[in-house]
Every structure is written in C-alpha cells, then in structure tokens.
Scaffold this motif. Structure first.
Motif, PDB file in Angstrom:
ATOM      1  N   PHE A 239       0.844  -1.193   0.000  1.00 39.27           N
ATOM      2  CA  PHE A 239       0.000   0.000   0.000  1.00 39.27           C
ATOM      3  C   PHE A 239       0.879   1.242   0.000  1.00 39.27           C
ATOM      4  O   PHE A 239       1.757   1.382   0.856  1.00 39.27           O
ATOM      5  N   THR A 240       0.658   2.144  -0.947  1.00 35.44           N
ATOM      6  CA  THR A 240       1.507   3.337  -1.020  1.00 35.44           C
ATOM      7  C   THR A 240       1.347   4.216   0.211  1.00 35.44           C
ATOM      8  O   THR A 240       2.298   4.895   0.602  1.00 35.44           O
ATOM      9  N   LYS A 241       0.167   4.207   0.833  1.00 35.88           N
ATOM     10  CA  LYS A 241      -0.029   5.022   2.035  1.00 35.88           C
ATOM     11  C   LYS A 241       0.920   4.606   3.144  1.00 35.88           C
ATOM     12  O   LYS A 241       1.446   5.454   3.874  1.00 35.88           O
ATOM     13  N   ALA A 242       1.154   3.314   3.268  1.00 34.12           N
ATOM     14  CA  ALA A 242       2.020   2.811   4.334  1.00 34.12           C
ATOM     15  C   ALA A 242       3.445   2.549   3.878  1.00 34.12           C
ATOM     16  O   ALA A 242       4.380   2.641   4.677  1.00 34.12           O
ATOM     17  N   ASP A 243       3.621   2.229   2.588  1.00 35.64           N
ATOM     18  CA  ASP A 243       4.906   1.713   2.124  1.00 35.64           C
ATOM     19  C   ASP A 243       5.614   2.567   1.085  1.00 35.64           C
ATOM     20  O   ASP A 243       6.758   2.295   0.750  1.00 35.64           O
ATOM     21  N   GLY A 244       4.928   3.583   0.540  1.00 39.76           N
ATOM     22  CA  GLY A 244       5.525   4.415  -0.480  1.00 39.76           C
ATOM     23  C   GLY A 244       5.200   3.935  -1.880  1.00 39.76           C
ATOM     24  O   GLY A 244       4.598   2.879  -2.068  1.00 39.76           O
ATOM     25  N   PRO A 245       5.596   4.706  -2.903  1.00 43.35           N
ATOM     26  CA  PRO A 245       5.273   4.359  -4.295  1.00 43.35           C
ATOM     27  C   PRO A 245       5.897   3.032  -4.716  1.00 43.35           C
ATOM     28  O   PRO A 245       7.004   2.692  -4.303  1.00 43.35           O
TER      29      PRO A 245
END
Length: 272
Positions: A239-245
């Motif tokens: 998940f980009t919200k938690a882990d970045g692009p």
C-alpha cells in the motif's frame, strides 16, 4: 480438461513476455508489513533443498478440502482481517504446480451463505498465483494490480486467460476434480505455495474485499507451512499510504487491515 487459449491482444502477449523480468524485481523490493510470531516459520523449510526438487508432485502433499475448510476458519479467527466481514464468509481453492484444482472449500456451514460468485474467483486467484510465480520469485495476485492498469506494462493481463465456466460446480459437487480452470485475477487474494525452494501450487481466497482476501490467503498459507523462499511477507500486499510508491502497489479497500494493523480505507466516491 486442458485447453490452449490465445492471448486476446498483441499488447497482452508482450506484457506476459515481460512478466518474468518484472516479477524479478520483487526479489529486491522491500517487503510490506511486520513479522508476527506465527509468520516466522516461512524460511525454515528452505534448508537442504534445490529449486524443482518437489516438481510434479501434484495434489498429494497439498491441503485437502477438509484441511482447507479448517484453514479458512482458523484464518478468520486469528485476528482482525478487515473488510466487510473479517473474511468469515470465504471460498478457497488450491491448485497444483500445473494449475489443476486440488481442493475447494467454503467457510460457512451453509455453502450458499458465502458469495456464489466467489467460487470462480477463488479458483482463478489460485491459478493466477501459481501461473505467474517461479520457484524463486513469488508473485501474489495483489502485486499484479498496478501492473495491469492502463498505462502500465501488463495492461490487459487480467483478460488474457478466461476462466472456464465448465469449472463452476454446484455446492454438492464442488470438491470434484481435478480440472484446469484457468482465469487471471489482478487483485488481492491469491498466493503461491511452496515446499522449500519449489513452487508446488497456488491458493486463492474470495468472499470479502480484495485486501481482506489477501490477509486470509496469507494466513492460510502460513498456517499450512507453505510459505515462499523469503518467508510469509515475500509477496505481501503493498500500500503506497504505508509503504511508499511502487509498481506493485494495491489500492486500499474498505476497512483495510494488514498483519494486525489498520492501514486505512478506500476513498469514498464523490461528484456523481
């Protein structure tokens, strides 16, 4: 029954040729999530084995339909999985290394209480996770999502291999097989299965949000001791919200949880 299907479009064919190279990036990609006591078992079976050692073993060492039903119920009871119902009303399917269905189960006592449409999706998720993972590079269906969107390198992948409707069965004969059903799914809920360093099949779960389905499938694989090289998080949902692009990212779902932690929610629609 095994059938040969043509890819629907030349761009899809090119995309699948790229899949091995794209998936190889997973080896270097950071892993999402954090470890828990139960998910530390994954790499233990790697010792003393080489890739392909268990190839061709079929269904005999994979969970049975009875095992699968217990794994489903235990996975939902293991802690919050998020979604609409915490993964309590799920279908699950297991395929062997060549993609034939080995076992099908549903977690509810009334088999019609779980979404009927999820039977085909669970089977297709299991097929997809097995079909596009290698002995050394696991690729969960969750990690196909962004790659299969317009403008990305595998656009159209989800339509390239249609599910065979002859594989849809009534609740009374849902365990009959094996059959090669196919189907490509590019959202969460499918994970490859391993013994040591060898891919031996795939597992698919469906019946809730794609994010919850992934959690349930991941827990089932871990409990069964069939994690990939690198452990339970080697192909975890990103998940980009938690882990970045990342090109392997998956969108948030309603009430998204991962590894016991609330991550967020899908953005509500507006302006209709």
């Amino acid at each position: 029954m095994t059938t040969t299907r043509r890819l629907a479009h030349p761009a899809v064919a090119a995309g699948f040729l790229l899949l091995a190279a794209v998936a190889a990036l997973l080896v270097a990609a950071p892993r999402a999530g954090g470890a828990t006591a139960e998910t530390q078992k994954g790499a233990a079976a790697d010792k003393g084995e080489s890739p392909g050692q268990h190839a061709g073993m079929g269904c005999k060492d994979l969970p049975s339909a009875g095992d699968l039903k217990k794994l489903l119920k235990d996975a939902a009871a293991a802690g919050e999985a998020g979604g609409l119902d915490g993964g309590r009303s799920e279908w699950a399917a297991i395929v062997d290394r060549v993609g034939r269905i080995c076992a099908v189960a549903v977690s509810t006592d009334d088999v019609t209480a779980a979404w009927p449409g999820s039977q085909a999706i669970a089977k297709a998720k299991a097929y997809t996770a097995n079909a596009f993972s290698s002995d050394m590079v696991p690729l969960s269906t969750a990690r196909l999502y962004t790659l299969a969107q317009p403008g990305h390198s595998l656009f159209g992948a989800a339509t390239a291999n249609a599910f065979n409707p002859a594989c849809l069965q009534t609740p009374q004969d849902r365990d009959k097989g094996p059959k090669l059903c196919g189907g490509t799914i590019a959202f969460g809920g499918g994970v490859p299965l391993y013994k040591g360093k060898t891919r031996v099949g795939g597992l698919g779960a469906s019946g809730d949000t794609a994010c919850a389905d992934h959690e349930i499938a991941k827990r089932m694989r871990d409990k069964a001791g069939l994690n990939p090289p690198g452990g339970a998080f080697a192909d975890d949902i990103w998940f980009t919200k938690a882990d970045g692009p990342s090109e392997f990212a998956h969108p948030l779902c309603r009430n998204t949880w991962r590894n016991g932690k609330k991550i967020g929610d899908e953005a509500p629609a507006s302006g209709y």
